[in-house]
Scaffold this motif. Structure first.
Motif: not given
Lengths: 114, 113
Positions: A4, A32, A34, A99-102, A104-105, B35, B43, B45, B56
């Motif tokens: 991002v 996805y 956000f 992967s479930e991780k987000l 981020f920018g 996180y 931020v 993970f 994970e």
């Protein structure tokens, strides 16, 4: 892997002015998407999300964002900014499946002048 | 509205000491995350946890880190031997199912001296 980019580190607007915060993502499919907001000393509050369907999504506090697949963008907008909107805004992307991780920018810090 | 709660809000620890950060996720959520945010950075993970096991983890989450859900409500992050570079804000998050939004707590600011 997804990534991002938030090109604006810091934006200053006057109260009552319109706002657009930019977000571009890199991902092999439609992710996805956000937007989160972080006020000083606070956690991350979800503003809005895009999963599928209508590419213009409405969120809390009068914010909206538009998913543009052709531009790999998910820009956040608000027609009239309030002083209480001063905060840091983070765009995040999540993968569909796997992967479930987000991811981020780096965030955009918004300052609102009276 | 249900919230993710984290304790303590601020933890100061000597380098080399063990620290446990605690989180109470939203009660009907099944997916849990940690996180971290180093001051001035994005931020990042650390780990995700589902069905009582890690699903994970990132490269950051090395052998010094562990997570546990010791009972039906708490979710903890332990750092065995803290380093100066572990100083950061640590966020816990939870979600109800895969792909659903993750809800974040207010974070624990960890300061390593």
């Amino acid at each position: 892997a997804q990534s991002v980019t938030q090109p604006d580190i810091h934006i200053t607007v006057s109260e009552g002015a319109s706002l657009e915060l930019r977000c571009n993502y890199s991902y092999g499919a439609t992710p996805y998407l956000f937007w989160y907001v972080q006020s000083p000393g606070q956690g991350l509050q979800l503003l809005l999300k895009y999963f599928s369907g209508d590419t213009l999504v409405q969120g809390i506090k009068g914010f909206e964002a538009e998913f543009k697949r052709s531009q790999s963008s998910f820009n956040l907008r608000k027609p009239s900014v309030h002083w209480s909107d001063a905060a840091e805004y983070f765009c995040a992307v999540g993968a569909r499946g796997g992967s479930e991780k987000l991811v981020f920018g780096k965030g955009t810090k918004l300052t609102v002048n009276p | 509205e249900p919230e993710v709660t984290q304790t303590p809000s601020h933890q100061v620890t000597q380098m080399g000491q063990e620290v446990i950060l605690r989180c109470v996720p939203i009660s009907n959520h099944l997916y849990f995350y940690w996180y971290r945010q180093i001051l001035g950075q994005k931020v990042e993970f650390l780990v995700s946890f589902y069905n009582n096991e890690i699903s994970e983890k990132s490269e950051i989450f090395d052998d010094q880190f562990s997570v546990e859900r010791p009972d039906g409500s708490n979710f903890t992050l332990k750092i065995r031997s803290t380093k100066l570079e572990d100083s950061a804000m640590y966020f816990c998050a939870s979600s109800g199912s895969r792909g659903q939004p993750q809800h974040f707590g207010d974070g624990t600011r960890l300061s390593i001296l």
